[in-house]
Design a protein around this motif. Structure first.
Motif, PDB file in Angstrom:
ATOM      1  N   LEU A  67      -2.918   2.095   5.889  1.00  0.00           N
ATOM      2  CA  LEU A  67      -2.584   1.556   4.574  1.00  0.00           C
ATOM      3  C   LEU A  67      -3.653   1.878   3.545  1.00  0.00           C
ATOM      4  O   LEU A  67      -3.344   2.130   2.374  1.00  0.00           O
ATOM      5  CB  LEU A  67      -2.369   0.046   4.673  1.00  0.00           C
ATOM      6  N   ASP A  68      -4.912   1.881   3.948  1.00  0.00           N
ATOM      7  CA  ASP A  68      -5.983   2.248   3.021  1.00  0.00           C
ATOM      8  C   ASP A  68      -5.759   3.658   2.474  1.00  0.00           C
ATOM      9  O   ASP A  68      -6.044   3.934   1.297  1.00  0.00           O
ATOM     10  CB  ASP A  68      -7.341   2.182   3.711  1.00  0.00           C
ATOM     11  N   ALA A  69      -5.247   4.542   3.323  1.00  0.00           N
ATOM     12  CA  ALA A  69      -5.025   5.922   2.923  1.00  0.00           C
ATOM     13  C   ALA A  69      -3.732   6.107   2.117  1.00  0.00           C
ATOM     14  O   ALA A  69      -3.674   6.938   1.209  1.00  0.00           O
ATOM     15  CB  ALA A  69      -4.997   6.827   4.155  1.00  0.00           C
ATOM     16  N   GLU A  70      -2.706   5.317   2.446  1.00  0.00           N
ATOM     17  CA  GLU A  70      -1.378   5.568   1.898  1.00  0.00           C
ATOM     18  C   GLU A  70      -0.866   4.479   0.956  1.00  0.00           C
ATOM     19  O   GLU A  70       0.011   4.740   0.134  1.00  0.00           O
ATOM     20  CB  GLU A  70      -0.383   5.725   3.064  1.00  0.00           C
ATOM     21  N   GLU A  71      -1.372   3.265   1.072  1.00  0.00           N
ATOM     22  CA  GLU A  71      -0.816   2.133   0.316  1.00  0.00           C
ATOM     23  C   GLU A  71      -1.924   1.115   0.042  1.00  0.00           C
ATOM     24  O   GLU A  71      -1.801  -0.071   0.384  1.00  0.00           O
ATOM     25  CB  GLU A  71       0.297   1.501   1.171  1.00  0.00           C
ATOM     26  N   PRO A  72      -3.031   1.546  -0.583  1.00  0.00           N
ATOM     27  CA  PRO A  72      -4.208   0.683  -0.691  1.00  0.00           C
ATOM     28  C   PRO A  72      -4.008  -0.564  -1.562  1.00  0.00           C
ATOM     29  O   PRO A  72      -4.835  -1.479  -1.512  1.00  0.00           O
ATOM     30  CB  PRO A  72      -5.264   1.619  -1.289  1.00  0.00           C
TER      31      PRO A  72
ATOM     32  N   ARG B  12       2.893  -5.500   4.981  1.00  0.00           N
ATOM     33  CA  ARG B  12       3.242  -4.131   4.589  1.00  0.00           C
ATOM     34  C   ARG B  12       3.696  -3.306   5.799  1.00  0.00           C
ATOM     35  O   ARG B  12       4.678  -2.555   5.725  1.00  0.00           O
ATOM     36  CB  ARG B  12       2.040  -3.461   3.908  1.00  0.00           C
ATOM     37  N   MET B  13       2.979  -3.431   6.924  1.00  0.00           N
ATOM     38  CA  MET B  13       3.353  -2.638   8.090  1.00  0.00           C
ATOM     39  C   MET B  13       4.625  -3.172   8.733  1.00  0.00           C
ATOM     40  O   MET B  13       5.429  -2.398   9.276  1.00  0.00           O
ATOM     41  CB  MET B  13       2.209  -2.600   9.100  1.00  0.00           C
TER      42      MET B  13
END
Length: 265
Positions: free
Chosen positions: A256-261, A39-40
């Motif tokens: 990612l936990d905050a924005e794309e979990p 993802r990143m």
């Protein structure tokens, strides 16, 4: 450009009398870490359509590896979408098949180079651009590049797509003791003992390549660092590198936990 593994014919697998336990906590963590890297990587522009591949040896199973399935972009990958394959091309867990070049390159990397627990292959633009130029890819002119001083190899014998295991074996033989492989006319591969270290190297490799390409574009001479200073800086940078990489991966997982979990699912 991508090819399904079904178009090829991997060797038949040896008979397995027992199905391995593929639902351990360690394997779940590896799935989530690897999915976060996909993802990143997409966010940073390292992906290329449905091509390119990341793989990691399955914790506790040195003859199996996690890899992305054929047909998905990096930004679509989640922990449950990742496949677990053996070195014969059999999918033991997950839906779908690996992309053909992913299997033929990564299976041979993990099989022939046991130290390469993780292998990230991309066509990310700046590092790939340097694989296409005359001479050695990195000039060792920027501080970030010195993280890789003495750690790179060049696979000079581009031979088209890797659609059989001979090509993967040839690439593996070009690696030697290197961690970073510039594949001429093709892209790059990062080999590492952990997912965190592979991500850290991949990210900083592209940053190093980017500033070098920008410096070269000025038309001025690009001045390398004195070799003795480069070697000492490399030593300094590598001290605590594994811990820095662990924290880097933790940072991207928090983002990612905050924005794309959904990457964890």
């Amino acid at each position: 450009m991508a090819h399904s593994l079904h178009a090829s014919s991997p060797a038949p697998a040896p008979f397995r009398s027992n199905r391995p336990d593929l639902a351990t906590d360690a394997i779940r963590t590896a799935r989530e870490d690897l999915a976060a890297c996909f993802r990143m990587a997409a966010r940073n522009g390292f992906e290329e359509g449905i091509c390119n591949h990341f793989s990691a040896v399955v914790p506790g199973h040195d003859d199996l590896f996690l890899v992305n399935p054929y047909g998905y972009a990096f930004r679509e990958i989640s922990a449950s979408k990742l496949l677990i394959c053996d070195f014969h091309g059999n999918v033991l867990d997950g839906e779908g098949v690996p992309e053909a070049t992913a299997f033929y390159i990564h299976a041979e990397m993990h099989r022939l180079l046991p130290r390469a627990k993780v292998a990230f292959h991309t066509h990310m633009p700046y590092a790939t651009a340097l694989s296409m130029t005359e001479g050695e890819p990195l000039i060792w002119a920027g501080q970030t590049a010195l993280k890789f001083y003495g750690r790179t190899a060049v696979d000079r014998d581009y031979n088209g797509l890797a659609l059989d295991n001979r090509e993967g074996a040839r690439i593996a033989s070009a690696v030697g003791d290197a961690d970073i492989v510039f594949m001429k006319h093709h892209g790059v591969m990062v080999l590492a003992p952990t997912i965190a270290e592979a991500w850290d190297d991949l990210y900083y490799l592209e940053r190093a390549a980017e500033v070098q390409v920008l410096a070269m574009s000025t038309g001025r001479n690009v001045l390398p660092v004195d070799p003795a200073i480069a070697a000492e800086t490399y030593r300094q940078m590598r001290e605590g590198d594994s811990e820095s990489a662990r924290l880097h991966l933790a940072a991207i997982r928090r983002q990612l936990d905050a924005e794309e979990p959904q990457y964890r699912h």
